[in-house]
Motif scaffolding. Structure first.
Motif, PDB file in Angstrom:
ATOM      1  N   GLY A 159       0.807  -1.215   0.000  1.00 46.83           N
ATOM      2  CA  GLY A 159       0.000   0.000   0.000  1.00 46.83           C
ATOM      3  C   GLY A 159       0.835   1.258   0.000  1.00 46.83           C
ATOM      4  O   GLY A 159       0.320   2.351   0.283  1.00 46.83           O
ATOM      5  N   ARG A 160       2.104   1.129  -0.305  1.00 42.73           N
ATOM      6  CA  ARG A 160       3.000   2.295  -0.378  1.00 42.73           C
ATOM      7  C   ARG A 160       4.197   1.921  -1.238  1.00 42.73           C
ATOM      8  O   ARG A 160       4.380   0.758  -1.625  1.00 42.73           O
ATOM      9  N   ASP A 161       5.017   2.914  -1.524  1.00 47.29           N
ATOM     10  CA  ASP A 161       6.212   2.681  -2.324  1.00 47.29           C
ATOM     11  C   ASP A 161       7.273   2.005  -1.446  1.00 47.29           C
ATOM     12  O   ASP A 161       7.700   2.583  -0.434  1.00 47.29           O
ATOM     13  N   PRO A 162       7.705   0.786  -1.796  1.00 48.23           N
ATOM     14  CA  PRO A 162       8.682   0.097  -0.933  1.00 48.23           C
ATOM     15  C   PRO A 162      10.045   0.764  -0.904  1.00 48.23           C
ATOM     16  O   PRO A 162      10.844   0.498   0.002  1.00 48.23           O
ATOM     17  N   GLU A 163      10.327   1.637  -1.884  1.00 50.39           N
ATOM     18  CA  GLU A 163      11.624   2.306  -1.903  1.00 50.39           C
ATOM     19  C   GLU A 163      11.592   3.670  -1.229  1.00 50.39           C
ATOM     20  O   GLU A 163      12.641   4.303  -1.064  1.00 50.39           O
ATOM     21  N   ALA A 164      10.393   4.111  -0.843  1.00 49.14           N
ATOM     22  CA  ALA A 164      10.288   5.443  -0.240  1.00 49.14           C
ATOM     23  C   ALA A 164      10.947   5.480   1.131  1.00 49.14           C
ATOM     24  O   ALA A 164      11.625   6.455   1.482  1.00 49.14           O
ATOM     25  N   GLU A 165      10.746   4.441   1.901  1.00 53.35           N
ATOM     26  CA  GLU A 165      11.359   4.350   3.222  1.00 53.35           C
ATOM     27  C   GLU A 165      11.623   2.881   3.524  1.00 53.35           C
ATOM     28  O   GLU A 165      11.017   1.994   2.907  1.00 53.35           O
ATOM     29  N   PRO A 166      12.537   2.597   4.439  1.00 51.18           N
ATOM     30  CA  PRO A 166      12.886   1.191   4.704  1.00 51.18           C
ATOM     31  C   PRO A 166      11.683   0.375   5.170  1.00 51.18           C
ATOM     32  O   PRO A 166      10.788   0.877   5.856  1.00 51.18           O
ATOM     33  N   LEU A 167      11.677  -0.889   4.762  1.00 54.76           N
ATOM     34  CA  LEU A 167      10.639  -1.803   5.227  1.00 54.76           C
ATOM     35  C   LEU A 167      10.792  -2.027   6.724  1.00 54.76           C
ATOM     36  O   LEU A 167      11.904  -2.214   7.228  1.00 54.76           O
ATOM     37  N   THR A 168       9.677  -2.011   7.428  1.00 55.05           N
ATOM     38  CA  THR A 168       9.733  -2.343   8.851  1.00 55.05           C
ATOM     39  C   THR A 168       9.938  -3.846   9.010  1.00 55.05           C
ATOM     40  O   THR A 168       9.797  -4.624   8.053  1.00 55.05           O
ATOM     41  N   ALA A 169      10.262  -4.252  10.227  1.00 52.83           N
ATOM     42  CA  ALA A 169      10.475  -5.679  10.478  1.00 52.83           C
ATOM     43  C   ALA A 169       9.213  -6.477  10.180  1.00 52.83           C
ATOM     44  O   ALA A 169       9.276  -7.572   9.602  1.00 52.83           O
ATOM     45  N   ALA A 170       8.047  -5.932  10.546  1.00 56.13           N
ATOM     46  CA  ALA A 170       6.788  -6.642  10.293  1.00 56.13           C
ATOM     47  C   ALA A 170       6.518  -6.758   8.795  1.00 56.13           C
ATOM     48  O   ALA A 170       6.075  -7.806   8.307  1.00 56.13           O
ATOM     49  N   GLU A 171       6.762  -5.679   8.047  1.00 55.35           N
ATOM     50  CA  GLU A 171       6.549  -5.728   6.596  1.00 55.35           C
ATOM     51  C   GLU A 171       7.508  -6.705   5.933  1.00 55.35           C
ATOM     52  O   GLU A 171       7.122  -7.464   5.029  1.00 55.35           O
ATOM     53  N   LEU A 172       8.751  -6.694   6.371  1.00 61.11           N
ATOM     54  CA  LEU A 172       9.739  -7.604   5.790  1.00 61.11           C
ATOM     55  C   LEU A 172       9.336  -9.056   6.019  1.00 61.11           C
ATOM     56  O   LEU A 172       9.377  -9.882   5.093  1.00 61.11           O
ATOM     57  N   ILE A 173       8.931  -9.375   7.235  1.00 63.87           N
ATOM     58  CA  ILE A 173       8.550 -10.758   7.546  1.00 63.87           C
ATOM     59  C   ILE A 173       7.319 -11.166   6.746  1.00 63.87           C
ATOM     60  O   ILE A 173       7.234 -12.288   6.228  1.00 63.87           O
ATOM     61  N   ALA A 174       6.357 -10.251   6.605  1.00 66.79           N
ATOM     62  CA  ALA A 174       5.153 -10.575   5.832  1.00 66.79           C
ATOM     63  C   ALA A 174       5.496 -10.860   4.373  1.00 66.79           C
ATOM     64  O   ALA A 174       4.971 -11.812   3.771  1.00 66.79           O
ATOM     65  N   LEU A 175       6.382 -10.066   3.794  1.00 72.99           N
ATOM     66  CA  LEU A 175       6.772 -10.301   2.400  1.00 72.99           C
ATOM     67  C   LEU A 175       7.565 -11.599   2.258  1.00 72.99           C
ATOM     68  O   LEU A 175       7.399 -12.339   1.279  1.00 72.99           O
ATOM     69  N   LEU A 176       8.433 -11.883   3.218  1.00 77.55           N
ATOM     70  CA  LEU A 176       9.202 -13.127   3.150  1.00 77.55           C
ATOM     71  C   LEU A 176       8.291 -14.341   3.276  1.00 77.55           C
ATOM     72  O   LEU A 176       8.531 -15.374   2.638  1.00 77.55           O
ATOM     73  N   ARG A 177       7.260 -14.237   4.086  1.00 78.23           N
ATOM     74  CA  ARG A 177       6.316 -15.356   4.201  1.00 78.23           C
ATOM     75  C   ARG A 177       5.559 -15.562   2.891  1.00 78.23           C
ATOM     76  O   ARG A 177       5.296 -16.691   2.480  1.00 78.23           O
ATOM     77  N   ARG A 178       5.217 -14.477   2.229  1.00 79.13           N
ATOM     78  CA  ARG A 178       4.377 -14.576   1.038  1.00 79.13           C
ATOM     79  C   ARG A 178       5.166 -15.041  -0.181  1.00 79.13           C
ATOM     80  O   ARG A 178       4.631 -15.732  -1.045  1.00 79.13           O
ATOM     81  N   HIS A 179       6.441 -14.692  -0.256  1.00 73.24           N
ATOM     82  CA  HIS A 179       7.180 -14.913  -1.505  1.00 73.24           C
ATOM     83  C   HIS A 179       8.329 -15.918  -1.367  1.00 73.24           C
ATOM     84  O   HIS A 179       9.138 -16.024  -2.286  1.00 73.24           O
ATOM     85  N   GLY A 180       8.407 -16.647  -0.268  1.00 69.64           N
ATOM     86  CA  GLY A 180       9.554 -17.537  -0.092  1.00 69.64           C
ATOM     87  C   GLY A 180       9.239 -19.007  -0.194  1.00 69.64           C
ATOM     88  O   GLY A 180      10.024 -19.832   0.272  1.00 69.64           O
TER      89      GLY A 180
END
Length: 442
Positions: free
Chosen positions: A108-129
């Protein structure tokens, strides 16, 4: 400046030490490398048969010169060495432009605008790994906040997919404790097709030794399967790595001895035990494990791995050809090539096994070196008789452990005696330990 004779002595000692260290526990490896003089240690770091765990321990405990020698060793591939793939290389990776719109929609935002939070990083790793580490590596190339503590906590709550764990081992500069924790997936619902890749990657990247892998991988059934991993088309053990893992698993299973009841209990408890293999073995030995839930049967691959790792009694054979083949191991041929042809022919005809070579071939240093009885062929794993190599490694580990245990001084005496000893390995161990022979001719 060492003389030619001193140089030859150092080279030969380093060659023998490299073969012994393939069967030694980690603390013995560290102790023995510290005992070597500078010249011998240099040749050890340049040895072509340097085991993966030995490389890891030398990089961890050695000096800068040792790391430099290993980095120039053409046989050491895939370790985190200067100029070779490692975290720094993956840190320079750039996220493909076609992935950014998908991540933007998910966040829901630009991933390059600011660093991914720990929660966002874990959610993406769960979805795409769930498949391979490529997409998780692309995600880790984005600016992010990676807190090892939160990663471990989330992984303990619900294990991350294998592809994401592999990507974290490749790209994230994680502490060793975090790497160990990521390999424990006790709460995983089922083993996927790529469950083994993070363990293989951890050893190949120099994160952990085989012994550390055995101590931390969970559940225990995975460790047993890693000890005799089925053939796969994807990332897998090389033959030397498989031999090292087999040795580490056999060391963890040593308390079971040759008691068939304990091995039957291992096969009964392994499918459902959530902890690491050493805890399972300790529970079986002291009888403190509760009965397994339900009547869960081990899968065929697990049963096959346990059968491979379990000690088996040698079947006596009175066949004349076999007796002649055993006797020939003590008779040097006119050339090394002729010796190799003869041993390979006996292996192909079923007259000899890798166990026979370790027990009866002399000198002992040649028996420990597969090149001296199998030769080197055009094969990805260098040898085309993997069964014989693994059997030889298992028997060498058994003999060395039975005679030397975990005493660094005994291993050092063996290393000093091996280069000039003309007899077989059991006779060498008899001389070193000054006890009864550990040989029992089948």
């Amino acid at each position: 400046m060492p003389t030619a004779e001193q140089d030859r002595t150092s080279r030969r000692l380093a060659w023998c030490v490299a073969h012994l260290l393939r069967h030694a526990p980690d603390h013995v490896v560290v102790d023995m490398t510290r005992r070597l003089d500078r010249q011998t240690l240099k040749y050890l770091c340049r040895d072509e048969w340097l085991a993966a765990s030995t490389v890891t321990l030398l990089l961890r405990h050695g000096a800068a010169a040792d790391r430099g020698y290993i980095a120039r060793n053409p046989r050491v591939v895939g370790r985190p060495l200067p100029g070779l793939p490692g975290p720094a290389r993956y840190a320079r990776r750039r996220t493909p432009p076609e992935l950014l719109p998908l991540l933007r929609a998910e966040l829901g935002r630009d991933p390059e605008a600011e660093p991914l939070t720990a929660a966002e990083l874990i959610a993406l790793l769960r979805r795409h790994g769930r498949r391979r580490p490529r997409v998780p590596l692309d995600i880790l190339a984005l600016p992010h906040e990676a807190d090892p503590g939160s990663l471990l906590a989330e992984h303990a709550r619900l294990p991350l997919p294998a592809g994401s764990v592999e990507a974290l081992l490749l790209a994230a500069d994680l502490p060793r404790e975090t790497a160990c924790g990521l390999l424990a997936a006790a709460a995983a619902p089922a083993d996927g097709r790529s469950w083994h890749r993070p363990a293989v990657r951890a050893v190949r990247m120099g994160r952990l030794t085989h012994e550390e892998l055995v101590a931390h991988v969970a559940p225990a059934r995975r460790t047993l399967l890693l000890g005799h991993l089925p053939a796969r088309r994807s990332l897998r053990w090389t033959l030397p790595e498989q031999a090292g893992m087999q040795t580490a698993v056999m060391r963890a299973l040593r308390p079971l001895g040759d008691d068939p009841r304990l091995w039957a209990e291992l096969l009964r408890h392994a499918p459902a035990h959530p902890g690491p293999l050493p805890a399972l073995v300790a529970g079986i030995v002291d009888g403190s494990l509760p009965g397994p839930d339900g009547a869960r049967e081990p899968d065929p691959e697990l049963a096959r791995a346990v059968r491979h790792l379990a000690p088996t009694a040698a079947e006596p054979s009175g066949d004349v050809e076999r007796e002649l083949a055993l006797a020939s191991l003590a008779v040097p041929m006119e050339s090394v090539e002729e010796d190799i042809r003869w041993v390979r022919d006996c292996l192909d005809r079923g007259l000899l096994t890798g166990v026979d070579v370790i027990r009866h071939k002399l000198p002992a240093c040649w028996a420990l070196d597969e090149d001296h009885w199998l030769g080197e062929v055009d094969h990805p794993d260098r040898h085309d008789h993997p069964g014989a190599v693994l059997a030889a490694h298992a028997e060498a580990y058994r003999l060395l452990t039975l005679a030397l245990g975990e005493d660094p001084e005994a291993w050092w005496r063996t290393a000093r005696t091996l280069p000039d000893f003309a007899g077989t390995l059991p006779h060498l161990l008899l001389r070193v330990t000054e006890g009864g022979s550990v040989s029992g001719r089948p």
